[in-house]
Design an enzyme around this catalytic site. Structure first.
Site: not given
Ligand code: AGP
Length: 608
Positions: A74, A100-101, A488, A485, A27, A504, A481, A2, A603
């Protein structure tokens, strides 16, 4: 994560709060709100969704006042609705809180406060703090906040205002970043300096356990026992322009194209070509302490975990030190083997990821030296580690990490080079590595010039339902990676896999509808991956191959080819990641996804 903004001074608070929230929207963004004091009148406005919804609520019903706090949310507890948006108020509406938390004992507190007659209006954990402050309020707001926080378990960065103490903002931090902005006769509060940089470059970073009181006349920092604490004023050097888009359509595209410069910045003043080594100022470890390290643990999350996998191979190959990589979220709850000769490298772009911070604290608790590879100066991990290597990549605003990843790999290469040259790495090989590193910025620029080709490939496959990313050796983490990318930001399911492992199981997925991205620059295992490309081809899979210039062995095997310059094996993932970033960006763009602020993501994940 947040975002929090606060203001107290001679100006109207709302414009400053809203412009600050806009700088923090990246964020965490599913709702937002403000609380403003005008004399003893406390008013709040909140809106679900983007900040523009809050602006609409404010335009419809103006708020005046020179003291205020604001928040972008968030969601961690309760769906993203106006009802759950911060600020939250006490039962008697005299107190407003932004947070925030995570409050871990929120359910118990809610039951206790309800039994005392408090009325809960949201599903959030934050609201318990507002009622608790009211319940414990006696003389001053700061004393009530301290009394309330003594009963709270969990993490918080909070800001509180009250009509009972109107010329004041009280804030406290435990596990979520907060800083004070020191203006000229005005004071700010923020979870991130970018929210207030337009007003002041002078900031005071709060540490865990700090509490501060802002008034029109100044600020005080204290601990939970009201004992004054001295915190120095630091100056923020980077400019707002650095966090503007700079002419690009999205922050992510800007940050992808910044990489020739950011990789250069990561090496600036650190690469010693003559001696084939590196000079790293912030390690806070003597030559002998570095020599004494006999095992390395690298811990991180997400993209940073992928760079950790590359760092593991670098350190073992050129420094010959046993190295293991751990997901931070796993490491923190395991019973890992840590000795005084263990070095725990902690990789985090934001420096605030809760799991990574907790893993570092666990490693410290067990006696390891900790080394933070962090991008955000002054972040919690950067201030709690025993030493560090800043990435110097500048603010990374796009939620999908790009320039931070390549700078992390460069920092790991610099560190592996230093460790290696202390041990068995010859100056000849050291020089080869250093010279290859010095070539990277130019080589990255040449790859960026092929962006239009990659955009065409994205156009071809933008409607695919699934992708497979395959790589070997140093490029297996690059494949992971690349898959992260894509998924997401485009929301296409994508899976990274060691190329040889395809036999396999995953090979059952191959058919003409499956695009397979091979990360196959010319390295020690190139011949091996050619056979994997043949296996996919034989099953009519579509092959998109990232490879070095002039590879005749791939004739007739490739549907789409993306060329990258030759470099030494350990640096190949840096070059290969550039087209992977662009492929993800253009695919997401063509699918109409929100590239910079993909759904459900933030973020920095400052909650478990
Ligand atoms: C990467 O694109 C994601 N945004 C995410 O995986 C990120 O790398 C992860 O949350 C770790 O963040 P950090 O580097 O700030 O700790």
């Amino acid at each position: 994560m947040c975002g929090i903004v606060g203001y107290i001074g001679p100006k109207q608070a709302v414009p400053i709060l809203v412009s600050g929230l806009k700088r923090l929207e990246y964020r965490g963004y599913d709702s937002a709100g403000v609380a403003v004091l005008d004399g003893a009148s406390l008013e709040t406005r909140r809106g679900a969704g983007k900040i523009t919804n809050l602006e609409g609520a404010l335009a419809a019903n103006l708020l005046t006042g020179k003291v205020g706090i604001a928040h972008t949310r968030w969601a961690t507890h309760g769906p993203p609705t106006e009802r759950n948006a911060h600020p939250h108020r006490s039962t008697d509406e005299t107190i407003a809180v932004v947070h925030n938390g995570i409050i871990e004992n929120a359910d118990l507190l809610r039951r206790q406060l309800t039994a005392l007659g408090h009325t809960f209006r949201s599903d959030t954990d934050t609201e318990t703090i507002a009622h608790l402050i009211q319940e414990l309020y006696e003389e001053s707001l700061e004393e009530a906040v301290i009394a309330a926080l003594r009963k709270v378990e969990g993490t918080f960065g909070i800001a509180v205002v009250s009509s009972r103490d109107p010329e004041k903002i009280v804030a406290a931090r435990q596990g979520s970043p907060l800083l004070i902005g020191v203006g000229d006769g005005e004071y700010f509060l923020a979870s991130d300096a970018s929210a207030i940089l337009a007003h002041t470059r002078n900031v005071v970073y709060l540490d865990d356990g700090d509490l501060c009181v802002l008034t029109p006349d100044g600020y005080r920092v204290m601990d939970i026992h009201s004992t004054p604490i001295r915190r120095s004023v630091e100056r923020i050097e980077w400019d707002l322009a650095a966090i503007e888009r700079g002419g690009y359509d999205h922050f992510m595209l800007k940050e992808i194209f910044e990489q020739p410069q950011t990789v250069e910045n990561a090496m600036r003043g650190r690469l010693i070509l003559e001696d084939g080594t590196s000079k790293l100022g912030g390690l806070n470890m003597s030559h002998d302490e570095l020599l004494n390290i006999d095992n390395v643990i690298i811990t991180a999350c997400g993209t940073s975990w992928h760079s950790a996998l590359i760092g593991e191979m670098m350190i073992e190959e050129i420094a010959r030190i046993p190295t293991e990589v751990e997901y931070a979220s796993e490491f923190r709850y395991r019973n890992p083997i840590v000795t005084p000769r263990t070095l725990c490298i902690v990789i985090s772009q934001s420096g605030e990821t809760a799991d990574t911070l907790a893993a570092m604290r666990e490693a410290k608790r067990r006696g390891a030296r900790t080394l933070g590879l962090v991008n955000v100066v002054g972040s919690t991990i950067a201030r709690e580690d025993d030493g560090g290597i800043y990435l110097h990549a500048g603010p990374e605003i796009g939620v999908a990490s790009t320039k931070a990843f390549t700078s992390q790999v460069v920092a790991l290469a610099l560190f592996a080079l230093k460790l290696g040259r202390q041990r068995t790495l010859s100056v000849i090989v050291g020089r080869e590595i250093a010279e290859a590193m010095a070539e990277l910025p130019k080589q990255i620029q040449s790859i960026l010039d092929s962006a239009p080709l990659i955009e065409k490939i994205a156009e071809t496959y933008k409607d695919s339902q699934n992708f497979l990313y395959l790589g070997r050796g140093y490029n297996f983490p690059a494949a992971l990676e690349g898959a992260l990318k894509l998924k997401e930001i485009s929301y296409i399911h994508a899976e990274g896999y060691p190329a040889a492992e395809m036999k396999h199981g995953p090979i059952a997925l191959i058919d003409e509808s499956m695009p397979v991205v091979f990360v196959a620059p010319h390295d020690a295992v190139f011949e091996k991956i050619v056979s994997n490309i043949q296996e996919v081809r034989a099953r009519h899979g579509k092959t998109i191959v990232i490879t070095s210039q002039d590879e005749p062995a791939l004739e007739g095997l490739i549907d789409h080819e993306i060329r990258v310059p030759h470099t030494i094996d350990m640096l190949t993932p840096i070059l290969a990641s550039i087209p992977l970033q662009l492929l993800a960006y253009y695919t997401a763009l063509k699918r109409g996804a929100n590239v910079d602020q993909p759904r459900n993501l933030a973020k920095s994940v400052t909650v478990e």
